[in-house]
Write a protein that holds these residues in place. Structure first.
Motif, short mmCIF file in Angstrom:
data_model
loop_
_atom_site.label_atom_id
_atom_site.label_comp_id
_atom_site.label_asym_id
_atom_site.label_seq_id
_atom_site.Cartn_x
_atom_site.Cartn_y
_atom_site.Cartn_z
N PRO A 1 -10.85 0.90 1.85
CA PRO A 1 -10.43 1.10 0.45
C PRO A 1 -10.50 -0.17 -0.39
N CYS B 1 -1.85 1.24 -4.59
CA CYS B 1 -1.17 0.01 -4.19
C CYS B 1 -0.34 -0.51 -5.34
N TYR C 1 -8.35 0.55 7.39
CA TYR C 1 -7.54 -0.38 6.62
C TYR C 1 -8.35 -1.09 5.55
N ARG D 1 0.85 -1.20 0.00
CA ARG D 1 0.00 0.00 0.00
C ARG D 1 0.88 1.24 0.00
N ASP E 1 -3.35 5.87 1.40
CA ASP E 1 -4.76 5.61 1.70
C ASP E 1 -5.68 6.61 1.03
N ASP E 2 -5.22 7.84 0.86
CA ASP E 2 -6.07 8.91 0.33
C ASP E 2 -5.26 9.79 -0.63
N TYR F 1 -6.31 6.08 -2.43
CA TYR F 1 -5.77 4.73 -2.27
C TYR F 1 -4.92 4.35 -3.48
#
Length: 415
Positions: free
Chosen positions: A388, A349, A385, A341, A344-345, A347
């Motif tokens: 997303p 990966c 966690y 990852r 997160d913002d 998201y």
């Protein structure tokens, strides 16, 4: 790639495992593989020389898209434990003779912890014998318990289904009122890791309170305290909904489901078949409190619900399938693709490869700090966690109002 690729699927199926298969096939063909073979029922089927040429089944882009949206294992799965190399070299000699006959350059195995054990052993044997075939693992498990990867393909879709189903169960539980109340206990998959059960909290929102209690297998389960908590909740509200893992255990380490009936079936890896936890506790609560109870097992529904698949999950499953082929083509062996990852913002990966020896037979558990002090609910960190991973939808290809899947006639499975 100058020669051929073979791919297998192992362990419990998911709503995304076939998307990884599609990623393996497409990337292998794009990189020049002459043939891409599929093992029928994993390494167990390969030992019996049961395999197909995937080109006979994926003939068009529509076939590839259907495969991405088809749940369960298109090739068939297995739970087969390879012996240690020093215990039975003949098994390995047979496998490698088949690989030689098929001119296999890369062996890709899609699966979870036990499947990575297979990759570890095969790659070790190749090193010992100087065999050129490269072995790479492609992660898959709704349990989300593989080490070194942020999460596993298959988990996001299962989590989405669980959150959705819990919301519907909660809504249903308030339809009728009973004199002494109603307690609904929902049993969710999870032997040692509670990632799936924690996803029940996704049902909580402006229009839903979410489950009243969530119990994960990482913490010991106290039946007496459980009964007391349910009693207090029933004094305040007419309906109580509980989500719990099938693998919850008492402080002495005994599975709660074993308290109600014996667990007879044990698979090749020594795992007991767990079932009946919700039923046992529903009977216990009914006896203690005299209220109406219901036991619900989501069972295989949580791993086969392609109609509720997460778009993020399907795309990442395809991505890791392609990354596994790329890694093998570039010389990696004894490795597994992992998801890393990046943010997160928004998201984001990406993929990497890690040594399978550091992954096989290990388990990633829910961190203790992601469960509240009482052990009865997950925290906001857990929700942040998982959320997303459930985003976006994958529209099924509908025919006469029912989803269409890519179909392989069952006769091809039989010898």
């Amino acid at each position: 790639m100058e020669k051929n690729v073979i791919v297998g699927q192992s362990g419990g199926p998911t709503a995304a495992i076939n998307s990884s298969l599609a990623g393996v096939y497409r990337t292998a063909k794009d990189r020049g593989a002459k043939k891409v073979y599929g093992m029928l029922h994993g390494i167990q089927g390969l030992l019996e020389e049961r395999y197909i040429d995937l080109a006979d089944h994926i003939k068009t882009e529509l076939d590839a898209e259907l495969l991405k949206r088809t749940p369960a294992a298109f090739l068939g799965s297995c739970r087969f434990k390879l012996p240690e190399i020093h215990e039975d070299r003949e098994v390995y000699e047979k496998i490698f003779s088949i690989l030689d006959k098929l001119e296999i350059e890369a062996f890709i195995y899609i699966g979870g912890n036990d499947s990575m054990d297979t990759i570890k052993k095969l790659s070790d044997y190749a090193i010992i014998t100087g065999h050129p075939t490269r072995f790479v693992g492609c992660p898959k498990t709704i349990d989300n318990d593989l080490a070194l990867t942020d999460h596993t393909p298959g988990y996001g879709s299962a989590a989405k289904y669980i959150g959705t189903s819990m919301k519907e169960i909660i809504r249903d539980s308030f339809c009728l009122e009973y004199n002494k109340g109603l307690v609904t206990i929902v049993e969710i998959m999870g032997r040692n890791a509670g990632w799936l059960t924690g996803a029940a909290a996704l049902s909580e929102g402006e229009d839903c309170e979410g489950p009243d209690l969530i119990y994960l297998p990482e913490l010991p389960f106290d039946i007496r305290k459980f009964g007391e908590r349910v009693k207090k909740l029933l004094a305040k509200k007419p309906s109580v909904v509980v989500a719990l893992s099938e693998g919850i255990r008492t402080g002495e380490g005994k599975y709660v489901c074993e308290l109600g009936n014996s667990v007879d079936f044990v698979d090749a890896f020594g795992h007991k078949q767990l079932s009946g936890t919700a039923a046992f506790l529903a009977n216990y609560i009914a006896g203690e409190l005299g209220c109406k109870t219901r036991a619900i097992e989501l069972s295989t529904l949580q791993r086969s619900a392609s109609h509720a698949a997460s778009r993020v999950d399907i795309l990442e499953a395809y991505q890791v399938g392609g990354a596994a082929v790329k890694a093998a083509d570039e010389g990696d062996s004894g490795k597994m693709v992992v998801l890393q990852r990046l943010s997160d913002d928004p998201y984001q990966c990406g993929t990497e490869v890690k040594d399978v020896h550091k992954i096989a037979n290990d388990e990633k558990l829910v961190p203790r700090e992601w469960v509240n002090k009482e052990g009865t609910y997950v925290t906001n960190e857990f929700i942040s966690y998982v959320r997303p991973l459930i985003q976006g939808d994958v529209s099924p290809v509908m025919v006469d109002g029912i989803p269409r899947h890519l179909y392989r006639p069952i006769e091809l499975v039989r010898r």
